[in-house]
Write a protein that holds these residues in place. Sequence first.
Motif, mmCIF file in Angstrom:
data_model
loop_
_atom_site.group_PDB
_atom_site.id
_atom_site.type_symbol
_atom_site.label_atom_id
_atom_site.label_comp_id
_atom_site.label_asym_id
_atom_site.label_seq_id
_atom_site.Cartn_x
_atom_site.Cartn_y
_atom_site.Cartn_z
ATOM 1 N N GLU A 1 48.146 26.359 35.854
ATOM 2 C CA GLU A 1 46.721 26.628 36.053
ATOM 3 C C GLU A 1 46.530 27.584 37.221
ATOM 4 O O GLU A 1 47.248 27.525 38.231
ATOM 5 N N VAL A 2 45.567 28.498 37.091
ATOM 6 C CA VAL A 2 45.277 29.464 38.158
ATOM 7 C C VAL A 2 44.641 28.738 39.342
ATOM 8 O O VAL A 2 43.629 28.062 39.200
ATOM 9 N N VAL A 3 45.262 28.882 40.500
ATOM 10 C CA VAL A 3 44.747 28.221 41.709
ATOM 11 C C VAL A 3 44.281 29.230 42.755
ATOM 12 O O VAL A 3 43.482 28.910 43.629
ATOM 13 N N VAL A 4 44.808 30.450 42.698
ATOM 14 C CA VAL A 4 44.394 31.503 43.637
ATOM 15 C C VAL A 4 43.482 32.454 42.883
ATOM 16 O O VAL A 4 43.920 33.165 41.971
ATOM 17 N N THR A 5 42.203 32.482 43.230
ATOM 18 C CA THR A 5 41.218 33.308 42.534
ATOM 19 C C THR A 5 40.618 34.345 43.484
ATOM 20 O O THR A 5 40.936 34.378 44.682
ATOM 21 N N LYS A 6 39.705 35.152 42.934
ATOM 22 C CA LYS A 6 39.112 36.232 43.723
ATOM 23 C C LYS A 6 38.005 35.750 44.663
ATOM 24 O O LYS A 6 37.388 36.577 45.346
ATOM 25 N N GLU A 7 37.739 34.466 44.713
ATOM 26 C CA GLU A 7 36.682 33.953 45.599
ATOM 27 C C GLU A 7 36.963 34.289 47.062
ATOM 28 O O GLU A 7 36.043 34.550 47.828
ATOM 29 N N ASN A 8 38.255 34.275 47.443
ATOM 30 C CA ASN A 8 38.605 34.595 48.824
ATOM 31 C C ASN A 8 38.897 36.076 49.028
ATOM 32 O O ASN A 8 39.273 36.497 50.121
ATOM 33 N N GLY A 9 38.743 36.858 47.951
ATOM 34 C CA GLY A 9 39.045 38.280 48.042
ATOM 35 C C GLY A 9 40.190 38.657 47.117
ATOM 36 O O GLY A 9 40.743 37.813 46.412
ATOM 37 N N VAL A 10 40.536 39.940 47.131
ATOM 38 C CA VAL A 10 41.604 40.417 46.252
ATOM 39 C C VAL A 10 42.510 41.384 47.002
ATOM 40 O O VAL A 10 42.148 41.924 48.048
ATOM 41 N N ILE A 11 43.682 41.592 46.423
ATOM 42 C CA ILE A 11 44.584 42.646 46.871
ATOM 43 C C ILE A 11 44.673 43.659 45.732
ATOM 44 O O ILE A 11 45.114 43.329 44.636
ATOM 45 N N GLY A 12 44.187 44.861 45.984
ATOM 46 C CA GLY A 12 44.260 45.924 44.989
ATOM 47 C C GLY A 12 45.531 46.716 45.181
ATOM 48 O O GLY A 12 45.926 47.010 46.318
ATOM 49 N N ILE A 13 46.203 47.048 44.077
ATOM 50 C CA ILE A 13 47.430 47.836 44.181
ATOM 51 C C ILE A 13 47.309 49.095 43.326
ATOM 52 O O ILE A 13 46.751 49.085 42.229
ATOM 53 N N ASP A 14 47.825 50.181 43.867
ATOM 54 C CA ASP A 14 47.862 51.466 43.173
ATOM 55 C C ASP A 14 49.314 51.923 43.127
ATOM 56 O O ASP A 14 49.941 52.115 44.173
ATOM 57 N N VAL A 15 49.847 52.073 41.914
ATOM 58 C CA VAL A 15 51.254 52.414 41.735
ATOM 59 C C VAL A 15 51.381 53.920 41.580
ATOM 60 O O VAL A 15 50.686 54.522 40.755
ATOM 61 N N ASN A 16 52.253 54.531 42.358
ATOM 62 C CA ASN A 16 52.386 55.984 42.379
ATOM 63 C C ASN A 16 53.802 56.409 42.050
ATOM 64 O O ASN A 16 54.766 55.849 42.576
ATOM 65 N N ALA A 17 53.895 57.424 41.182
ATOM 66 C CA ALA A 17 55.205 57.882 40.715
ATOM 67 C C ALA A 17 55.854 58.855 41.682
ATOM 68 O O ALA A 17 57.076 58.955 41.727
ATOM 69 N N TYR A 18 55.086 59.630 42.447
ATOM 70 C CA TYR A 18 55.703 60.576 43.376
ATOM 71 C C TYR A 18 54.874 60.675 44.637
ATOM 72 O O TYR A 18 53.721 61.110 44.556
ATOM 73 N N TRP B 1 48.806 49.213 48.721
ATOM 74 C CA TRP B 1 48.035 47.986 48.548
ATOM 75 C C TRP B 1 46.946 47.873 49.606
ATOM 76 O O TRP B 1 47.081 48.397 50.717
ATOM 77 N N VAL B 2 45.878 47.213 49.234
ATOM 78 C CA VAL B 2 44.749 47.007 50.143
ATOM 79 C C VAL B 2 44.264 45.569 49.990
ATOM 80 O O VAL B 2 44.086 45.082 48.877
ATOM 81 N N GLU B 3 44.045 44.920 51.109
ATOM 82 C CA GLU B 3 43.470 43.573 51.111
ATOM 83 C C GLU B 3 41.981 43.676 51.397
ATOM 84 O O GLU B 3 41.572 44.302 52.388
ATOM 85 N N ALA B 4 41.168 43.106 50.518
ATOM 86 C CA ALA B 4 39.716 43.094 50.708
ATOM 87 C C ALA B 4 39.221 41.651 50.682
ATOM 88 O O ALA B 4 39.735 40.827 49.933
ATOM 89 N N ASP B 5 38.222 41.363 51.516
ATOM 90 C CA ASP B 5 37.686 39.999 51.511
ATOM 91 C C ASP B 5 36.725 39.801 50.341
ATOM 92 O O ASP B 5 36.522 40.706 49.526
ATOM 93 N N GLY B 6 36.111 38.632 50.272
ATOM 94 C CA GLY B 6 35.244 38.311 49.143
ATOM 95 C C GLY B 6 34.035 39.217 49.017
ATOM 96 O O GLY B 6 33.444 39.332 47.941
ATOM 97 N N ASN B 7 33.645 39.871 50.129
ATOM 98 C CA ASN B 7 32.504 40.795 50.110
ATOM 99 C C ASN B 7 32.920 42.229 49.856
ATOM 100 O O ASN B 7 32.083 43.139 49.853
ATOM 101 N N GLY B 8 34.221 42.458 49.696
ATOM 102 C CA GLY B 8 34.711 43.810 49.435
ATOM 103 C C GLY B 8 35.021 44.610 50.680
ATOM 104 O O GLY B 8 35.278 45.821 50.594
#
Length: 483
Positions: A207-224, A230-237
């Motif tokens: 079961e999912v226990v870690v949700t976006k309520e506390n914020g998210v980590i966005g990742i951008d994958v780059n080839a070159y 990665w960026v850590e953002a809180d629940g308010n962005g």
Amino acid sequence: MLTIQAKLIFQSTEDKREVLDIMRRWSSCARFAYNRLLEGKSRNELKRELQWIFNLNSRYVDDAIMKAKSVLESCKERGENPSKVIFGGRSLFENLKKRHINGKAYKKLQQEWQERRKGNLYSRGDKSKKGNLNTRIDIDENGAVLRINVGERKYAYARIQAGWKKGKSREELLEAISTCGEAYSVELKLKNGKVYAYFTIEENFPEVVVTKENGVIGIDVNAYPNHIAWVEADGNGQLVSYGKIPMPELTSGSSDKREYYRWQYVHEVVGLAEEKGKALAIERLDIRDKGKRGDFSGRKSRRIRHGFSYKSLLDKVKILAQRKGIQVIEVNPAYTSVIGMLKYAPQYMISKDVAAAYVIARRGLGLKEQIPEGYMAILKELDADELEELKEHVKRTVKNKQLKKRQLKEIDEAIKLIKSLGSEPGEALIPLDGTSVNACSESYKLWRVLKVAVVTPLSPGKVLRDISVLKGVLHSGQVGRPG
């Protein structure tokens, strides 16, 4: 789904011959079933007939019909003509028709064609039969063995040479699969005279226990260069922290080595989310041309991206995060780099890749990206004639043919968009004040026009690397025009 690939080592030449023969018959059965399905015959009509024609048991025949049906449905979904499907691969077939290929090269193509066309066998799992009746994994003192049904109460045996996967012995995973009592499917494929097996079982995630309520980590994958921003953002962005994970090992080495390192980097990403107690936001996997997001193009860039395997990396992030009970949010990838570069890179003085990851994080939270007032002032004053002048300037000054072609195309698109919005572009643009996950495609037009109006005049003929110059434009609403 968890899939494990392994090579089969046969205990006798006779066993291998029997397996190759049933693979040939099963492949013929699948092709025959496909053609009969095109004629409108049903599964029930075909099942008894095919058992007699190809001397296969009912389970093998049912699996062949299922595979044929999936090919037919997939073809229809893509809008292609089902009657023109070529089993074995159209590209190989077309290459074999070329007259300039001969000798060893032709024989190699011919062997690959025959193996793809005739060297297949698929057996679905059955929980009521404790796994798989036709192709069963047995465990003895020497490891894992695959027992293959080749006829009425007749079996061939092959040692499973599994190797390693995700830091664990694949044989340990195969043992767990064989003893768990769950259904697992087995697919055999012939490659270069060797038989490979693919074992697939459906995973039951916690079961999912870690949700976006506390914020998210966005990742951008780059080839070159190869890295994950990665960026850590809180629940308010709001931006909390950021960083990069370099991935130099993905540019070279064997496929097994690159696969090993992909899992290492994915463990680092998911471990970050686990440590900070935040969900993960990634780009949706249907992105078609990742290459245009970077600074390089052409043969070198294609080679780098191929070895880099963008989709494989994000697939692994999803799987591992689900195993850890961490929510994974897939967002629309459109214009994350452009918005990040124009809005957040100069605002926080961060790199374009980190800024793109921040946009992904905010989209994961469902937040909109409003255009800053300075940029909106530029859009209000912008007209098609001004972009026509910029187009002529690019034609005269830019030496790099590929970059010139791209910039001219972007300018032409911006001109069409402005003309489509009417004679007063500023008034038409004002209501479309943001871009979000839920916004329609119309709202992205602002960012397309804005990129041309701001970035191209500042850096015609080269990639804009000094993002700090955008900070003044962001606040003043003034951008230098080429003379």
